[in-house]
Design a protein around this motif. Sequence first.
Motif, short mmCIF file in Angstrom:
data_model
loop_
_atom_site.label_atom_id
_atom_site.label_comp_id
_atom_site.label_asym_id
_atom_site.label_seq_id
_atom_site.Cartn_x
_atom_site.Cartn_y
_atom_site.Cartn_z
N GLY A 1 0.87 -1.36 -0.08
CA GLY A 1 0.15 0.04 -0.03
C GLY A 1 0.90 1.24 -0.06
N ILE A 2 2.05 1.06 -0.45
CA ILE A 2 2.84 2.38 -0.42
C ILE A 2 2.73 2.93 -1.97
CG2 ILE A 2 5.18 3.33 -0.08
CD1 ILE A 2 3.90 1.74 2.46
N SER A 3 2.32 3.93 -1.75
CA SER A 3 2.18 4.73 -3.27
C SER A 3 3.67 5.30 -3.59
CB SER A 3 1.39 6.10 -2.90
OG SER A 3 0.07 5.95 -2.38
N ARG A 4 3.72 5.06 -4.89
CA ARG A 4 4.99 5.48 -5.72
C ARG A 4 5.44 6.83 -5.58
NH1 ARG A 4 5.80 1.19 -10.50
NH2 ARG A 4 5.06 -0.65 -9.42
N ASN A 5 4.55 7.84 -5.11
CA ASN A 5 4.94 9.18 -5.14
C ASN A 5 5.55 9.56 -3.73
OD1 ASN A 5 2.68 9.12 -3.35
ND2 ASN A 5 1.45 10.48 -4.50
N ARG A 6 5.62 8.39 -2.61
CA ARG A 6 6.44 8.70 -1.35
C ARG A 6 7.80 8.47 -1.37
NH1 ARG A 6 2.04 5.65 2.84
NH2 ARG A 6 0.34 6.74 2.20
N TYR A 7 8.29 7.97 -2.78
CA TYR A 7 9.74 7.81 -2.73
C TYR A 7 10.21 7.71 -4.15
CZ TYR A 7 8.23 2.85 -4.25
OH TYR A 7 7.82 2.01 -4.87
N VAL A 8 11.32 8.10 -4.35
CA VAL A 8 12.21 7.96 -5.60
C VAL A 8 12.83 6.33 -5.76
CG1 VAL A 8 13.73 9.06 -7.30
CG2 VAL A 8 12.55 10.43 -5.97
N PHE A 9 12.36 5.72 -6.76
CA PHE A 9 12.97 4.67 -7.04
C PHE A 9 14.03 4.44 -7.91
CE2 PHE A 9 13.17 0.45 -9.07
CZ PHE A 9 13.47 -0.33 -8.09
#
Length: 235
Positions: free
Chosen positions: A102-110
């Motif tokens: 449930g971790i939105s991708r906008n919460r981190y840079v991959f």
Amino acid sequence: MISLSFLGIGAAFCPALGNTSACFQKDGTLYLLDCGSLVFAELLKRDVLRDAKRLVVFITHAHADHTGSLGTLLSYCHHVHPLPVTVVHPDAALQTLLDANGISRNRYVFCGVSSYRDANVCAAFFPVPHTEKLACFGITVGDGEETVYYSGDAARLPEPVWNDFLAGKIARVYQDAALGAAANHPAHGSYDGFAVACPAALKVRFFPIHWDCAGEGEAILRDGFGLAFCPPCRP
């Protein structure tokens, strides 16, 4: 100089020694190597995030004792202690794991790359044998002054890393090296094998990690290896 502070040195089934993970800071950036199930609690206990302006997380592979609290850490850095986070791992499947948490991708840079560079460090990922079910890597991290190697879980060192260590190009090696019941497991490095292969003069710069029991500290000191010690661990 890269001074690793270990948050835990235990194998998956040795929670008393924490999950194997380490961190260091450079110019306001906290660099974290692996984030197993027990690591988030240890970061809070030690107040490691307090002075960080940015967080970079290097992940060796997706087993739970290396990624189990990564989702919690990302949520914490979004909701509680706002901090920009970069997650670095060559296999994009890690993002799918975080999606499932449930971790939105906008919460981190991959960064799904095999080499990483920022203003402070450069890192390279080397494929290592551990399990056929996951892409697994060891990591070299350098800051322009020295380079260190961290294996996570790995049955052996990559040949280029071993050769650079022997040549003095890698200052310290932190390598999965199993003793006891896991000593002959094909997924992990052999402590006895490294004890034979590592030249005596270099053993103090070779740190067996991912312990299966606290008693391994006695053998490590006896044989002249470096001891990766962290406060919660009492070898």
